[in-house]
Design an enzyme around this catalytic site. Structure first.
Site, PDB file in Angstrom:
ATOM      1  N   LYS A   1       0.841  -1.195   0.000  1.00  0.00           N
ATOM      2  CA  LYS A   1       0.000   0.000   0.000  1.00  0.00           C
ATOM      3  C   LYS A   1       0.880   1.251   0.000  1.00  0.00           C
ATOM      4  O   LYS A   1       1.751   1.414   0.869  1.00  0.00           O
ATOM      5  CB  LYS A   1      -0.914   0.008   1.227  1.00  0.00           C
TER       6      LYS A   1
ATOM      7  N   ASP B   1       0.042  -0.396  -4.573  1.00  0.00           N
ATOM      8  CA  ASP B   1      -1.354   0.031  -4.697  1.00  0.00           C
ATOM      9  C   ASP B   1      -1.498   1.396  -4.056  1.00  0.00           C
ATOM     10  O   ASP B   1      -1.439   1.527  -2.833  1.00  0.00           O
ATOM     11  CB  ASP B   1      -2.267  -0.985  -4.005  1.00  0.00           C
TER      12      ASP B   1
ATOM     13  N   GLN C   1     -11.271  -8.901  -1.903  1.00  0.00           N
ATOM     14  CA  GLN C   1     -11.949  -7.846  -1.161  1.00  0.00           C
ATOM     15  C   GLN C   1     -11.823  -8.124   0.332  1.00  0.00           C
ATOM     16  O   GLN C   1     -12.507  -7.559   1.149  1.00  0.00           O
ATOM     17  CB  GLN C   1     -13.412  -7.804  -1.610  1.00  0.00           C
TER      18      GLN C   1
ATOM     19  N   ASP D   1      -8.113  -1.542 -10.405  1.00  0.00           N
ATOM     20  CA  ASP D   1      -8.930  -2.140  -9.351  1.00  0.00           C
ATOM     21  C   ASP D   1     -10.260  -1.381  -9.281  1.00  0.00           C
ATOM     22  O   ASP D   1     -11.218  -1.749  -9.965  1.00  0.00           O
ATOM     23  CB  ASP D   1      -8.163  -2.103  -8.023  1.00  0.00           C
TER      24      ASP D   1
ATOM     25  N   GLU E   1      -0.871  -0.041  -9.076  1.00  0.00           N
ATOM     26  CA  GLU E   1      -2.330  -0.099  -8.961  1.00  0.00           C
ATOM     27  C   GLU E   1      -2.912   1.266  -8.633  1.00  0.00           C
ATOM     28  O   GLU E   1      -2.483   1.912  -7.672  1.00  0.00           O
ATOM     29  CB  GLU E   1      -2.683  -1.121  -7.873  1.00  0.00           C
TER      30      GLU E   1
ATOM     31  N   LYS F   1     -12.285  -9.214  -9.330  1.00  0.00           N
ATOM     32  CA  LYS F   1     -12.784  -9.541  -7.987  1.00  0.00           C
ATOM     33  C   LYS F   1     -14.179 -10.141  -8.100  1.00  0.00           C
ATOM     34  O   LYS F   1     -15.140  -9.429  -8.416  1.00  0.00           O
ATOM     35  CB  LYS F   1     -12.842  -8.286  -7.115  1.00  0.00           C
TER      36      LYS F   1
HETATM   37 MG    MG Z   1      -6.716  -1.690  -4.694  1.00  0.00          MG
END
Ligand code: MG
Length: 375
Positions: free
Chosen positions: A173, A200, A303, A251, A226, A275
């Site tokens: 992240k 991401d 998720q 995403d 991402e 997803k």
């Molecule tokens: Mg994401």
């Protein structure tokens, strides 16, 4: 004889649909961009036919991502009940279309209903979803998402995941502070030269920050980047996608088949996060077909599923060559203190093996459900 077996299998009028919210504590809290998560609050969607055969799926409301809440998932399941009850499980493709006609958006609720109907149908047939879909691989490599923290702490978490579970793919992240974010990536890369790493940003950078981040980590072999900038800022997204030098991973910009088509054809997304939690098997099939046709790589996205959702994801993801090429994001269940199924999914040597059972293989532990349900 054949006729008799077939008619028994198809005689499956759906008697009821239930949406049961549950809450499972996490082992440790995890920091995301907008929140700190201490427990997983998801919804078990269960369809039961007149013979008592059951299909299950997991709906995962994410208010800050998809605008759905536990209450809205319950309300959505209630609202579409007339579309589902009284029908046959084999009518799933038509039911899914009618769900969309009856209720726009609410993708996680409708996706879970779709997956529960498929689970019910293949259970009735006595076959596994995975094999019925294609049965390509018997396991998938798994990635884990690393929450925010000091660079040394995040790198230590990645190292522990590798040591304890054999996980060698990490979604890092970023999107808060370019220098610190890049430092995190650098530390993990230094300690794990062969790991698959991706970043991401959750739309957190502006275009100049995203380009600067990509420049700094340019030598660190990021597999993809991402959601670098807000997805609706199409000029920024196009500029970053065209010149940053890293493939862009879609995403939240790719939550529906329509969005996937739009973003990929525009060149703003190169790798697609699929997803099931927000599009079900039916939407997943549409995205898979499109991506295979145009040559867009697919990653099975998460998720934050517990075993119920992971089993569905594995049934689909491991069924086809195109969806089993890269590590699936199913490491979240390591963060859960418990699970709702009789035989929880395990990660062994960085991989999850497909469940050999019928349907998706998810069998609910009723004692656990009683304990964790919050309705
Ligand atoms: Mg994401």
């Amino acid at each position: 004889m054949t006729t008799e077996v077939t008619s028994q299998a198809t005689a499956s009028t759906i008697a009821r649909i239930e949406a049961i919210p549950f809450r499972i504590p996490l082992r440790q809290s995890i920091a995301w961009k907008q929140s700190v998560e201490t427990e997983a609050e998801h919804v078990l969607v269960r369809v039961t036919d007149e013979d008592g055969c059951v299909g299950v799926a997991e709906a995962i409301p994410r208010p800050t991502i998809h605008g759905e809440t536990t209450a809205s998932v319950l309300a959505a399941c209630d609202l579409v009940r007339p579309v589902v009850v009284g029908r046959q499980a084999w009518e799933r493709p038509v039911i899914v279309q009618q769900l969309d006609a009856a209720l726009v958006a609410n993708h996680t609720a409708k996706g879970a209903i779709d997956c529960a109907l498929a689970d019910l149908w293949y259970r009735r047939l006595g076959v596994s979803c995975h094999r019925s879909f294609g049965g390509y691989a018997d396991s998938l490599p798994i990635s884990q998402t690393l929450g925010f923290g000091a660079p040394a702490e995040v790198a230590a978490e990645a190292r522990a995941l590798r040591d304890e579970h054999g996980i060698a793919a990490f979604r890092i992240k970023v999107g808060r502070d370019v220098a610190a974010d890049a430092d995190t990536v650098r530390r993990i890369r230094r300690e794990q030269p062969d790991a698959l790493l991706y970043a991401d940003a959750n739309h957190g950078y502006n275009q100049l920050e995203a380009l600067r981040f990509a420049r700094i980590v340019g030598e660190l072999d990021l597999a993809w980047f991402e959601e670098p900038v807000p997805a609706d800022q199409v000029v920024a997204r196009e500029r970053v996608a065209s010149i940053c030098g890293v493939s862009i991973y879609g995403d939240e910009s790719c939550t529906t088949p329509r969005e996937v088509g739009r973003e990929v054809l525009a060149g703003r997304t190169h790798v697609v996060c699929l997803k099931l939690a927000r599009m079900g098997f039916a939407g997943g099939e549409r995205v898979r077909g499109f991506c295979e046709t145009v040559g867009a790589p697919i990653v099975m996205g998460s998720q934050g599923e517990s075993s119920i959702g992971v089993l569905a994801g594995m049934a689909f993801g491991a069924a086809y060559p195109s969806t089993s090429q890269y590590p699936a994001e199913y490491g979240f269940l390591l963060r859960l203190t418990d699970d709702l199924v009789v035989d929880p999914v395990r990660i062994v040597n960085g991989r999850i093996h497909v469940d050999p059972g019928v349907g998706t293989g998810a069998v609910i532990d009723e004692d656990k459900l009683s304990h964790y349900r919050i309705d």
